[in-house]
Design a protein around this motif. Structure first.
Motif, PDB file in Angstrom:
ATOM      1  N   ARG A 393     -11.181  74.422  10.926  1.00 23.02           N
ATOM      2  CA  ARG A 393     -11.193  73.351  11.759  1.00 23.02           C
ATOM      3  C   ARG A 393     -11.456  71.883  10.767  1.00 23.02           C
ATOM      4  N   ARG A 394     -12.543  72.032  10.197  1.00 21.65           N
ATOM      5  CA  ARG A 394     -12.962  71.105   9.236  1.00 21.65           C
ATOM      6  C   ARG A 394     -11.813  70.407   8.355  1.00 21.65           C
ATOM      7  N   ALA A 395     -11.158  71.271   7.683  1.00 24.02           N
ATOM      8  CA  ALA A 395     -10.105  71.140   7.055  1.00 24.02           C
ATOM      9  C   ALA A 395      -8.918  70.388   7.748  1.00 24.02           C
ATOM     10  N   GLN A 396      -8.637  70.915   8.912  1.00 21.25           N
ATOM     11  CA  GLN A 396      -7.577  70.294   9.777  1.00 21.25           C
ATOM     12  C   GLN A 396      -7.740  68.720   9.868  1.00 21.25           C
ATOM     13  N   PHE A 398      -9.825  67.002   8.194  1.00 23.19           N
ATOM     14  CA  PHE A 398      -9.863  66.182   6.921  1.00 23.19           C
ATOM     15  C   PHE A 398      -8.269  65.963   6.976  1.00 23.19           C
ATOM     16  N   LEU A 399      -7.200  66.862   6.935  1.00 27.06           N
ATOM     17  CA  LEU A 399      -5.992  66.544   6.806  1.00 27.06           C
ATOM     18  C   LEU A 399      -5.396  65.589   7.687  1.00 27.06           C
ATOM     19  N   VAL A 400      -5.780  65.596   9.146  1.00 26.48           N
ATOM     20  CA  VAL A 400      -5.341  64.396   9.895  1.00 26.48           C
ATOM     21  C   VAL A 400      -5.915  62.915   9.383  1.00 26.48           C
ATOM     22  N   LYS A 401      -7.047  63.203   8.841  1.00 29.43           N
ATOM     23  CA  LYS A 401      -7.456  61.723   8.370  1.00 29.43           C
ATOM     24  C   LYS A 401      -6.992  61.212   7.040  1.00 29.43           C
ATOM     25  N   VAL A 402      -6.794  62.133   6.414  1.00 27.15           N
ATOM     26  CA  VAL A 402      -6.166  61.770   4.959  1.00 27.15           C
ATOM     27  C   VAL A 402      -4.578  61.260   5.209  1.00 27.15           C
ATOM     28  N   LEU A 403      -4.094  61.842   6.233  1.00 23.74           N
ATOM     29  CA  LEU A 403      -2.671  61.639   6.399  1.00 23.74           C
ATOM     30  C   LEU A 403      -2.665  59.960   7.066  1.00 23.74           C
ATOM     31  N   GLU A 404      -3.607  59.886   7.948  1.00 26.67           N
ATOM     32  CA  GLU A 404      -3.737  58.440   8.704  1.00 26.67           C
ATOM     33  C   GLU A 404      -3.887  57.588   7.650  1.00 26.67           C
ATOM     34  N   GLU A 405      -4.767  57.632   6.503  1.00 32.52           N
ATOM     35  CA  GLU A 405      -5.215  56.826   5.573  1.00 32.52           C
ATOM     36  C   GLU A 405      -3.968  56.573   4.683  1.00 32.52           C
ATOM     37  N   GLN A 406      -3.142  57.563   4.410  1.00 26.03           N
ATOM     38  CA  GLN A 406      -2.041  57.503   3.608  1.00 26.03           C
ATOM     39  C   GLN A 406      -0.918  56.615   4.056  1.00 26.03           C
ATOM     40  N   MET A 407      -0.828  56.841   5.511  1.00 26.69           N
ATOM     41  CA  MET A 407       0.201  55.875   6.226  1.00 26.69           C
ATOM     42  C   MET A 407      -0.497  54.618   6.312  1.00 26.69           C
TER      43      MET A 407
END
Length: 469
Positions: A393-396, A398-407
């Motif tokens: 879940r921590r990796a999930q 983190f993935l949500v967070k970095v995708l938001e940052e990328q956008m």
């Protein structure tokens, strides 16, 4: 390479059905809305990166020549090998992103499934939600496969098949020579949970730098799909019932992959994973709602470009955050892509001019899957590829967070990587077309050679000046 994840969590059918229906309604409503305004510089970056993802023809030609020569000679060796009859009738099935024509940047990875013929009568017992199985013959046999059975003389051993595949490839490499004398094939060490015999094409000088990686995967061809996947993928609205029937008529394959975990049962240690690589290839090839989509005289779409862009973004994320996103792989992106195609099925949604908007919707879909911890396997719907047991879940989060940052930042990781050297060898002293000259130092020309050439040029120039005086 596209690598399927292991032993996903079972998703409740009721919960899964509600999630799929909810996702279907959300994505369908999005597909009919006017495209969200996208900053011009971001749209331009997406279009530019999409153009750059295409593999250079000279690289494609050289890689195909080298890999095809390896494949043909290995198959000839197996057919003539008398010490293991089971592999004499084997044939290759080409799968993976290169043969789906969605490989990006450089042709440096190839997947090959080696089809093995097995007796028609056997039983499959599922060990999870439908991805991993135990395979048992219904009765003892004299077929060459008898050499790969466990002590009960009925259960087929995945570890014995894979070990024999390693032995045969190792024996083959002792006499095989690469057409390009500056390269050699090296056999990689066996990975604990990998179904593949992995080889690396390396240059002979400069520390043996890897140029191409090939996965050879032994696979059992089975005509009847197991009950857990017998209905096939839900592609009726997207590809039509006829193509779905064609997909269901194809054989399925089992590859020797053991379940992941420390305290495995005996069945888990000898498990087989069902593979749909060949079906995925057919779906991506026949990707349009209309049969003529992307044909020479048909309407074009941007589906494949979106998948290639997503693969590029995932690779960029893994390069930037190797530890945090260790569990993320391109197969997660591919699965999200297939789900998106099955809900946004009309060709008009994927018009080439809508590439930026379509790609951003695909990124948002992957983000939603991570946010809800739900990414059902496209063919085994009861299996969740974002199960917390396999994708923490921590990796999930983190993935949500970095995708938001990328956008928010305009997808900086989508920018093209540094200029890649050509794979095609350059022979010193031969005539070459200027277009074939490498843009950068070529991986098959060492820095020592370049220094030597420079010294020779300097000596010749000064020698000519001295003679003139």
């Amino acid at each position: 390479m596209d690598t399927e994840v292991n032993q996903p969590e079972v998703v409740s059918p009721v919960r899964r059905r509600s999630r799929v229906q909810q996702q279907d309604s959300v994505e369908s409503s999005l597909s009919v809305k006017e495209p969200v305004p996208i900053p011009p510089d971001l749209a331009q970056r997406i279009r530019l990166r999409a153009k750059e993802l295409k593999i250079r023809q000279k690289d494609r030609s050289w890689a195909a020549e080298v890999v095809n020569d390896f494949r043909e000679n290995l198959l000839r060796f197996l057919k003539n090998s008398s010490d293991q009859p089971l592999f004499q009738s084997a044939n290759f099935l080409t799968t993976g992103s290169y043969f789906e024509k969605v490989k990006i940047d450089t042709p440096d990875e190839f997947d090959m499934m080696l089809k093995l013929l097995v007796p028609s009568r056997f039983n499959t017992t599922t060990l999870d939600a439908g991805l991993f199985y135990r395979i048992d013959l219904t009765r003892p046999t004299r077929n060459p496969i008898k050499d790969f059975l466990l002590d009960d003389r009925l259960t087929l051993s995945s570890s014995k098949i894979l070990t024999e595949m390693f032995r045969l490839v190792r024996k083959f490499l002792k006499t095989y020579r690469v057409p390009d004398h500056r390269c050699r094939w090296e056999l990689n060490r066996k990975k604990p949970n990998s179904p593949a015999v992995t080889l690396s094409l390396c240059r002979r000088d400069s520390g043996g730098e890897e140029l191409i990686s090939v996965d050879v995967v032994p696979a059992l061809e089975v005509q009847s799909w197991p009950p857990a996947v017998r209905n096939g993928p839900d592609v009726d609205r997207w590809l039509g019932t006829k193509l779905r029937q064609e997909i269901r008529s194809l054989p399925c394959y089992f590859v020797p992959k053991r379940q992941k975990g420390r305290k495995l049962s005996e069945d888990g240690k000898e498990s087989w994973r069902i593979s749909f690589s060949h079906v995925e290839k057919k779906i991506i090839t026949s990707h349009g709602n209309k049969k003529t989509c992307c044909e020479s005289r048909g309407t074009k779409c941007c589906r494949k470009q979106c998948l290639m862009l997503l693969k590029s973004l995932i690779e960029g994320l893994k390069r930037r955050y190797p530890k945090e996103l260790e569990d993320l792989c391109s197969y997660h992106g591919k699965t999200a892509f297939l789900h998106t195609l099955s809900t946004r099925y009309d060709d008009s949604y994927w018009a080439p001019q809508q590439l930026p908007s379509c790609f951003l919707q695909l990124v948002a879909a992957l983000q939603d899957h991570a946010r809800t911890s739900s990414l059902p396997h496209f063919f085994v719907q009861d299996s969740n590829l974002f199960a917390t047991s396999m994708f923490p879940r921590r990796a999930q989060e983190f993935l949500v967070k970095v995708l938001e940052e990328q956008m928010k930042e305009g997808l900086p990781l989508l920018s093209p990587p540094s200029l890649l050297p050509s794979l095609k060898p350059v022979t010193i002293g031969t005539k070459m077309n200027p277009e074939e000259l490498p843009e950068k130092s070529h991986p098959l020309i060492s820095s020592d050679w370049l220094k030597l050439i420079l010294v020779i040029v300097v000596v010749v120039v000064f020698g000519v000046k001295f003679l003139c005086f």
